[in-house]
Scaffold this active site. Structure first.
Site, PDB file in Angstrom:
ATOM      1  N   PRO A 177       0.827  -1.215   0.000  1.00  0.00           N
ATOM      2  CA  PRO A 177       0.000   0.000   0.000  1.00  0.00           C
ATOM      3  C   PRO A 177       0.862   1.267   0.000  1.00  0.00           C
ATOM      4  O   PRO A 177       1.850   1.346   0.715  1.00  0.00           O
ATOM      5  CB  PRO A 177      -0.813  -0.096   1.287  1.00  0.00           C
ATOM      6  CG  PRO A 177      -0.118  -1.111   2.126  1.00  0.00           C
ATOM      7  CD  PRO A 177       0.640  -2.010   1.210  1.00  0.00           C
ATOM      8  N   GLU A 178       0.494   2.217  -0.831  1.00  0.00           N
ATOM      9  CA  GLU A 178       1.179   3.502  -0.846  1.00  0.00           C
ATOM     10  C   GLU A 178       0.299   4.549  -0.164  1.00  0.00           C
ATOM     11  O   GLU A 178      -0.788   4.240   0.309  1.00  0.00           O
ATOM     12  CB  GLU A 178       1.499   3.894  -2.292  1.00  0.00           C
ATOM     13  CG  GLU A 178       2.605   3.021  -2.886  1.00  0.00           C
ATOM     14  CD  GLU A 178       3.504   3.810  -3.840  1.00  0.00           C
ATOM     15  OE1 GLU A 178       3.655   5.026  -3.666  1.00  0.00           O
ATOM     16  OE2 GLU A 178       4.056   3.179  -4.757  1.00  0.00           O
TER      17      GLU A 178
END
Ligand SMILES: [Zn+2]
Length: 284
Positions: free
Chosen positions: A2-3
């Protein structure tokens, strides 16, 4: 992995579902890799505390809790830091939802729902950050993270970050002590949108180029957050097993495909140990 936009989506989604609720009990798995603070301290800080807010700082989810009744074993206000790592998920579940394998923490709320942290590969981290307090007992320092916030940093501060950086602009964007939360995908996309070669030395970029870069970075992150907002329940409700949303990337992982602006094949190189994608014609 996840960014920033995914973490923001999850933090906002969890906030909407649980803020104001009281935590009745805390269970932790005892897996030492996951816990950066002692598990009894985490349990003491969270048990019987009320959830004020859940927000994102960099790529960390910060849950702020407070308690009205004094406790010797826990401070009046604490911040519970959740870093998802590669495979971590934070879910809000009803008690009848089966507990998935690799669950490392369960916070049971006063409406019986549970906040669950699941992490098969265990690169995620759970820890406490306890704000310092002034003499009149006002919380003073909230968790700020290692670097500056890419969505809100003023232009002059953004430009100053890169003034003496002799690394490539790609490496500088990934340096979490400068800006936190920018990962490989959005770095490549922002550098493309700003029409800058990722190999260029950060310190040698012009003011105009850095101005374009900041605008581009905010734009790609905001677009992704907007996209995530519509699918937030995929990440925080029920089983939450679906993958993270993806913007239609312009360069990231489009090696040898035609540039969407000029048809030149996108090139891939390695910079700062990371795969880096760019258009050799559009980016100077
Ligand atoms: Zn191009």
């Amino acid at each position: 992995m996840p960014e920033l936009p995914e973490v923001e989506t999850i933090a906002n989604g969890v906030h909407a579902r649980v803020h104001g609720r009281r935590i009745l009990s805390v269970w932790t798995s005892g897996k030492p890799q996951t816990f950066k603070s002692p598990e009894p301290e985490i349990a003491a800080a969270l048990t019987n505390a009320r959830i004020q807010s859940v927000r994102r700082v960099g790529k960390t989810i910060v849950m702020t809790v407070d308690r009205t009744t004094k406790s010797k074993s826990a401070p009046a206000s604490s911040e519970f830091l959740i870093h998802l790592g590669m495979t971590g998920r934070l879910l809000v579940s009803t008690p009848d939802t089966p507990i998935p394998p690799h669950t490392h923490a369960i916070l049971t709320l006063d409406d019986q729902r549970e906040i669950r942290f699941i992490d098969p590969r265990r690169f995620g981290r759970l820890s406490l950050h306890t704000p310092e307090r002034t003499t009149d007992n006002v919380a003073r320092t909230t968790y700020q993270g290692p670097g500056r916030e890419p969505l809100t940093i003023p232009l002059e501060d953004f430009i100053a970050l890169f003034r003496n950086r002799r690394t490539s602009i790609k490496a500088a964007l990934l340096n979490q002590s400068l800006l936190h939360g920018v990962g490989n995908i959005y770095a490549d996309e922002a550098i493309f949108l700003a029409r800058i070669r990722p190999r260029r030395q950060a310190a040698r970029l012009t003011r105009a180029e850095l101005t374009r870069l900041r605008t581009a970075l905010v734009r790609v992150l905001r677009q992704a957050i907007k996209l995530g907002g519509s699918s937030v329940s995929d990440y925080v409700d029920a089983d939450g097993v679906r993958g993270f949303f993806q913007l239609r990337h312009k360069v990231y992982q489009r090696t040898d495909l035609p540039c969407l602006v000029c048809d030149t094949p996108i090139q891939r190189i390695t910079l700062a140990g990371r795969s880096t994608h760019f258009c050799p014609l559009c980016q100077k």
